[in-house]
Design a protein around this motif. Structure first.
Motif, PDB file in Angstrom:
ATOM      1  N   ARG A 411     -15.710  34.909 103.438  1.00  0.00           N
ATOM      2  CA  ARG A 411     -16.332  33.672 103.894  1.00  0.00           C
ATOM      3  C   ARG A 411     -17.801  33.967 104.193  1.00  0.00           C
ATOM      4  O   ARG A 411     -18.121  34.929 104.889  1.00  0.00           O
ATOM      5  CB  ARG A 411     -15.635  33.133 105.136  1.00  0.00           C
ATOM      6  N   LEU A 412     -18.678  33.125 103.655  1.00  0.00           N
ATOM      7  CA  LEU A 412     -20.108  33.339 103.800  1.00  0.00           C
ATOM      8  C   LEU A 412     -20.746  32.101 104.408  1.00  0.00           C
ATOM      9  O   LEU A 412     -20.481  30.974 103.967  1.00  0.00           O
ATOM     10  CB  LEU A 412     -20.770  33.618 102.442  1.00  0.00           C
ATOM     11  N   ASN A 413     -21.599  32.310 105.393  1.00  0.00           N
ATOM     12  CA  ASN A 413     -22.398  31.238 105.974  1.00  0.00           C
ATOM     13  C   ASN A 413     -23.848  31.710 106.009  1.00  0.00           C
ATOM     14  O   ASN A 413     -24.151  32.764 106.593  1.00  0.00           O
ATOM     15  CB  ASN A 413     -21.930  30.903 107.387  1.00  0.00           C
ATOM     16  N   THR A 414     -24.715  30.935 105.370  1.00  0.00           N
ATOM     17  CA  THR A 414     -26.125  31.315 105.267  1.00  0.00           C
ATOM     18  C   THR A 414     -26.985  30.177 105.804  1.00  0.00           C
ATOM     19  O   THR A 414     -26.840  29.020 105.387  1.00  0.00           O
ATOM     20  CB  THR A 414     -26.508  31.620 103.799  1.00  0.00           C
ATOM     21  N   TYR A 415     -27.896  30.526 106.719  1.00  0.00           N
ATOM     22  CA  TYR A 415     -28.788  29.557 107.338  1.00  0.00           C
ATOM     23  C   TYR A 415     -30.228  29.953 107.031  1.00  0.00           C
ATOM     24  O   TYR A 415     -30.581  31.137 107.100  1.00  0.00           O
ATOM     25  CB  TYR A 415     -28.602  29.532 108.856  1.00  0.00           C
ATOM     26  N   GLY A 416     -31.050  28.992 106.689  1.00  0.00           N
ATOM     27  CA  GLY A 416     -32.445  29.292 106.401  1.00  0.00           C
ATOM     28  C   GLY A 416     -33.388  28.231 106.942  1.00  0.00           C
ATOM     29  O   GLY A 416     -33.071  27.037 106.938  1.00  0.00           O
ATOM     30  N   VAL A 417     -34.550  28.691 107.414  1.00  0.00           N
ATOM     31  CA  VAL A 417     -35.638  27.811 107.831  1.00  0.00           C
ATOM     32  C   VAL A 417     -36.895  28.313 107.133  1.00  0.00           C
ATOM     33  O   VAL A 417     -37.183  29.518 107.163  1.00  0.00           O
ATOM     34  CB  VAL A 417     -35.835  27.833 109.364  1.00  0.00           C
ATOM     35  N   PHE A 418     -37.644  27.418 106.493  1.00  0.00           N
ATOM     36  CA  PHE A 418     -38.753  27.876 105.674  1.00  0.00           C
ATOM     37  C   PHE A 418     -39.964  26.956 105.820  1.00  0.00           C
ATOM     38  O   PHE A 418     -39.849  25.787 106.223  1.00  0.00           O
ATOM     39  CB  PHE A 418     -38.344  27.971 104.205  1.00  0.00           C
ATOM     40  N   ALA A 419     -41.113  27.523 105.476  1.00  0.00           N
ATOM     41  CA  ALA A 419     -42.363  26.762 105.474  1.00  0.00           C
ATOM     42  C   ALA A 419     -43.292  27.373 104.436  1.00  0.00           C
ATOM     43  O   ALA A 419     -43.266  28.587 104.187  1.00  0.00           O
ATOM     44  CB  ALA A 419     -43.021  26.783 106.851  1.00  0.00           C
ATOM     45  N   ASN A 420     -44.104  26.513 103.832  1.00  0.00           N
ATOM     46  CA  ASN A 420     -45.053  26.967 102.819  1.00  0.00           C
ATOM     47  C   ASN A 420     -46.300  26.080 102.901  1.00  0.00           C
ATOM     48  O   ASN A 420     -46.210  24.873 103.107  1.00  0.00           O
ATOM     49  CB  ASN A 420     -44.436  26.860 101.421  1.00  0.00           C
ATOM     50  N   VAL A 421     -47.470  26.697 102.748  1.00  0.00           N
ATOM     51  CA  VAL A 421     -48.712  25.939 102.773  1.00  0.00           C
ATOM     52  C   VAL A 421     -49.657  26.486 101.714  1.00  0.00           C
ATOM     53  O   VAL A 421     -49.751  27.704 101.496  1.00  0.00           O
ATOM     54  CB  VAL A 421     -49.380  25.978 104.173  1.00  0.00           C
ATOM     55  N   ASP A 422     -50.309  25.587 101.005  1.00  0.00           N
ATOM     56  CA  ASP A 422     -51.374  25.919 100.051  1.00  0.00           C
ATOM     57  C   ASP A 422     -52.639  25.228 100.559  1.00  0.00           C
ATOM     58  O   ASP A 422     -52.650  24.004 100.758  1.00  0.00           O
ATOM     59  CB  ASP A 422     -51.032  25.415  98.651  1.00  0.00           C
ATOM     60  N   TYR A 423     -53.680  26.029 100.749  1.00  0.00           N
ATOM     61  CA  TYR A 423     -54.898  25.480 101.352  1.00  0.00           C
ATOM     62  C   TYR A 423     -56.093  25.768 100.442  1.00  0.00           C
ATOM     63  O   TYR A 423     -56.353  26.922 100.081  1.00  0.00           O
ATOM     64  CB  TYR A 423     -55.149  26.102 102.724  1.00  0.00           C
ATOM     65  N   ASP A 424     -56.819  24.710 100.057  1.00  0.00           N
ATOM     66  CA  ASP A 424     -58.007  24.849  99.219  1.00  0.00           C
ATOM     67  C   ASP A 424     -59.183  25.285 100.083  1.00  0.00           C
ATOM     68  O   ASP A 424     -59.786  24.472 100.799  1.00  0.00           O
ATOM     69  CB  ASP A 424     -58.319  23.521  98.517  1.00  0.00           C
ATOM     70  N   LEU A 425     -59.498  26.589 100.016  1.00  0.00           N
ATOM     71  CA  LEU A 425     -60.644  27.100 100.766  1.00  0.00           C
ATOM     72  C   LEU A 425     -61.937  26.531 100.220  1.00  0.00           C
ATOM     73  O   LEU A 425     -62.865  26.198 100.971  1.00  0.00           O
ATOM     74  CB  LEU A 425     -60.660  28.624 100.709  1.00  0.00           C
ATOM     75  N   THR A 426     -62.013  26.444  98.883  1.00  0.00           N
ATOM     76  CA  THR A 426     -63.113  25.780  98.193  1.00  0.00           C
ATOM     77  C   THR A 426     -62.514  25.028  97.025  1.00  0.00           C
ATOM     78  O   THR A 426     -61.298  25.005  96.831  1.00  0.00           O
ATOM     79  CB  THR A 426     -64.158  26.803  97.685  1.00  0.00           C
ATOM     80  N   ASP A 427     -63.354  24.423  96.212  1.00  0.00           N
ATOM     81  CA  ASP A 427     -62.852  23.730  95.028  1.00  0.00           C
ATOM     82  C   ASP A 427     -62.249  24.701  94.020  1.00  0.00           C
ATOM     83  O   ASP A 427     -61.491  24.288  93.144  1.00  0.00           O
ATOM     84  CB  ASP A 427     -63.975  22.943  94.362  1.00  0.00           C
ATOM     85  N   GLN A 428     -62.577  25.991  94.138  1.00  0.00           N
ATOM     86  CA  GLN A 428     -62.113  26.977  93.174  1.00  0.00           C
ATOM     87  C   GLN A 428     -61.146  28.002  93.766  1.00  0.00           C
ATOM     88  O   GLN A 428     -60.433  28.664  93.016  1.00  0.00           O
ATOM     89  CB  GLN A 428     -63.315  27.716  92.564  1.00  0.00           C
TER      90      GLN A 428
END
Length: 769
Positions: A411-428
């Motif tokens: 029997r397997l129980n898996t719990y996950g909490v996640f976050a991701n961010v992409d941030y444009d420091l400049t236009d490039q």
């Protein structure tokens, strides 16, 4: 007709997905197609995603003969496929795979259907039904996807309902009277509800020939699957997708080729005919198996998923994924490739899965974000009846041994909490960061070598008496009832099933930067830490020691790469360099068993590493001509101090050895030229070359367990209507009928190989309305 027009006619989706589609001869520009992928759980141009991805449309997979994951090496550099001795498929990307035979083993390369995890490899057969596209992601995928994986992920995107009535049929007839029929109907039901129904049936005659019985054949195909997808959009901000899929597989399990005799133990039960059985010839079609045995499977898979997406204002969206899955297995297996009963098995099993994910994604200024949580519950019942009456294992401690039944429930129980961010420091310049906390709780409810006819109970009594004598207790034992559990607890010297828990957590993460000096060039660098959950094995075991689990493996991965559109769109070049530092890598090693000698068991390698390079280029030097070469180099090494048993029972130091099933060099080249015959008719000619370098099927670098390098060639020739309604293609696969093998292993008293597919010819008609 142009290939891109044909692709666009398949799904009616707003996104074209043809990374490999050909440009017609009458095209006025050489620009590459825009390929939208969801590798980061949001739609993005593949050339803007800072990771190594290969994507292919469902139509191109059909065109190139990629009907299942075993043929993905045609389009994915660094991907290998093999089956274990128990028929479990193993996917390996950049040298990272898991050669485990148990039904409940978490793979190193995970699979998904529309972002819903398919948790175990045995369930992945048939995921290619009616696809919009397939995305292959390389490297650790622990921050966004529900099943942590250290090698990569296969993300199957099912084709969805269209805004108007569409229908299609793909009909193939090939060698060995193989018939493959796939079709779909897609239509709106109301202004807010659309439906798409798809089905596929594959049947074929047996192609394997017995070495000893001229008229005996094996390998018939009988595979049926169907899917219904409903999309309901009650308002502009709410979208619900329901996917219900069912399939059954009654195809034959294939027989391995017998290569050599090598006794696991000394035993008088081995017939001289088996000891002196001739080596299989170098012929992809020739093998042998036990006479009079039906090797037809009866595997079934039921999959249901519900996806709800709700927009919150203009810049945010909530997505909820719910899935129920059931897999049931009956799979007979020939183990030794001879007509003798040295090893044969019947594998039974059941997997029940519930999966739930809830996430929020959106944009705030220069930042794009995803936050969410998921939960997965799995129950796995895995058991196999083993027959080996003519083997060195048939007499143990002087007691004749009949069939036994290794059996586990987990029997397997898996719990996950996640976050991701992409941030444009400049236009490039863009920065990327992702993190996930995972708690994986796995419980072995029962693990046992179960008696069937009373003989294993007698052997268990003999082993108990022996262990008690060594302990100074005298030759005493506890009787085992017929049908009971004969596995012995080495601490108490009492029979009974093994139990255990493996509760582990981890924090996987990813940091990266990408830089776009121009709109046509992307440079990126990533560092990430990924994990793969530990597991308990299912195997023949005299003592509970064999059921000890492996702990989670950890990889610290570095990757740098580029994606460049060059020569006014005539060239698309993608390259990457990577380095993986592994801790506790999970492998199928061996542990000594008091009754049967060194038997396969899961072990952790303390330290190991991989580094490599990849290059993938699509060139269109002339109108209508597309050339797509790809190459990968992988250098894998075990760290110092790894001591284990080889396939022949010798305890050795394997420090510095390369990973099994990991060739250093792999390459593929696909080329196609399309030209107009008339205003209403186009034609094309194409072919694919695949090269797999030499590797080994086990540690020890023994020549008899090597997997030699091989090269195969496919060819295709077709005509198509310019309006996208139909296409007719003639094809050949493994055109030179090259003999090769994809797996080499020791099983009981024999050395065996699984041969590759023989040369086949056929024709395919595609029709779209």
């Amino acid at each position: 007709m142009s290939a891109c027009k044909f692709l666009a006619s398949l799904s009616g989706a707003a996104v074209t997905t043809a990374i490999l589609s050909a440009v017609p001869a009458h095209a006025q520009q050489a620009d590459m197609d825009v390929i939208i992928v969801t590798a980061q759980k949001v739609a993005a141009d593949i050339n803007d995603v800072p990771m190594s991805i290969t994507a292919a449309s469902g139509d191109m997979l059909t065109k190139m003969g990629v009907t299942d994951a075993s043929q993905l090496g045609k389009i994915v550099p660094g991907f290998t496929y093999n089956e274990t001795a128990y028929g479990t498929p193993v996917f390996t990307i950049r040298g990272i795979g898991f050669q485990e035979t148990s039904l409940g083993a978490s793979p190193a390369v995970s699979a998904y259907v529309d972002e819903v995890p398919i948790p175990f490899s045995a369930q992945t057969v048939g995921l290619g039904l009616d696809l919009e596209r397939l995305e292959v992601l390389k490297g650790p995928q622990g921050t966004l996807f529900g099943s942590n994986s250290t090698g990569g992920a296969l993300n199957y995107i099912a084709a969805k309902p269209t805004k108007d009535l569409r229908a299609g049929l793909d009909a193939t007839y090939g060698s060995f009277n193989t018939v493959d029929l796939q079709g779909f109907v897609s239509t709106p039901v109301t202004d807010t509800l659309g439906v798409r129904v798809a089905a596929r049936y594959t049947r074929g005659d047996s192609f394997q020939k017995s070495m000893t019985r001229p008229d005996d054949r094996l390998g018939q195909k009988d595979f049926l699957q169907g899917r219904i997808i409903l999309v309901w959009e009650p308002s502009p901000i709410w979208r619900t997708t329901l996917n219900i899929t069912a399939q059954r597989d009654r195809s034959d399990s294939l027989a391995p080729q017998y290569i050599a005799f090598n006794a696991l133990n000394s035993g008088a039960a081995i017939p001289p005919g088996f000891i002196n059985f001739p080596r299989a010839p170098e012929d992809n079609r020739v093998a042998d198996w036990d006479a009079g045995v039906d090797f037809a499977r009866n595997n079934r898979f039921y999959f249901g998923s519900l996806r709800n997406e709700i927009d919150i204002g203009e810049n945010a969206r909530i997505t909820a994924l719910t899935s129920l899955q059931r897999f049931k297995r009956y799979q007979p297996l020939e183990g030794d490739g001879t007509p003798f009963n040295n090893y044969r098995a019947e594998s039974f099993g059941k997997i029940d899965t519930f999966y739930q994910e809830l996430r929020l994604d959106g944009t705030i200024g220069r930042a794009s974000y995803i936050i969410g949580a998921n939960y997965e519950h799995d129950y796995v019942d895995d058991n196999t009846i083993q027959y080996y009456t003519e083997s060195s294992s048939a007499i143990v401690f002087g007691v004749p041994l009949g069939p036994t039944r290794p059996n586990t429930q987990q029997r397997l129980n898996t719990y996950g909490v996640f976050a991701n961010v992409d941030y444009d420091l400049t236009d490039q310049l863009t920065a990327h960061a992702g993190v996930r906390f995972t708690q994986a709780n796995r419980r072995l409810l029962y693990g046992c070598g179960q008696d069937i006819d009373g003989t294993w109970a007698d052997v268990s009594a003999a082993i108990q008496a022996y262990l008690n004598t060594l302990a100074g207790n005298g030759p005493i034992f506890t009787p085992v009832e017929k049908g009971g559990c004969g596995t012995i607890d080495q601490d108490t010297i009492q029979p009974g099933g093994a139990t255990g828990t493996l509760n582990q957590n981890n924090i996987s993460w990813r940091l990266g930067l990408d830089y776009k000096p121009t709109d046509e060039v992307l440079l990126y660098a990533n560092v990430s830490r990924g994990y793969k959950a530990g597991s308990f094995p299912t195997l023949a075991a005299a003592t509970t020691r064999q059921f000890l689990p492996v702990v989670q493996e950890t990889v610290l991965a570095f990757e740098g790469g580029f994606k460049a559109t060059l020569a006014d769109g005539a060239i698309q070049a993608n390259g990457a360099a990577f380095y993986y530092d592994y801790t506790n890598k999970q492998i199928l090693g061996r542990i000594p068993d008091i009754a049967f000698g060194p038997l396969p068991s899961l072990v952790n390698v303390p330290e190991s590493r991989i580094w490599g390079l990849e290059l993938d280029v699509v060139m269109r030097p002339l109108p209508g001509l597309r050339i797509h070469p790809a190459v990968s180099y992988i250098n894998s090494r075990l760290g110092d101090g790894f001591v284990n048993y080889d396939s022949f029972g010798q305890q050795l130091d394997f420090s510095g050895e390369p990973f099994p099933y990991t060739p250093e060099w792999q390459a593929n080249v696909d080329a196609e030229y399309e030209f107009a015959i008339s205003e209403n008719l186009d034609a094309y000619v194409g072919g694919t070359m695949i090269y797999q370098g030499e590797t080994s099927g086990a540690f020890g670098q023994y020549p008899i367990l090597s997997i030699d390098a091989y090269t195969t060639f496919d060819a295709r020739l077709g005509v198509a209507s310019a309006d996208g309604r139909w296409r007719f293609q003639l094809w050949a696969r493994n055109l030179t009928d090259n003999y090769y093998w994809t797996a080499a292993y020791r099983n009981n008293d024999s050395i065996n190989r699984f041969a590759g597919a023989p040369r086949t010819f056929g024709a395919t008609l595609n029709f779209r309305y």
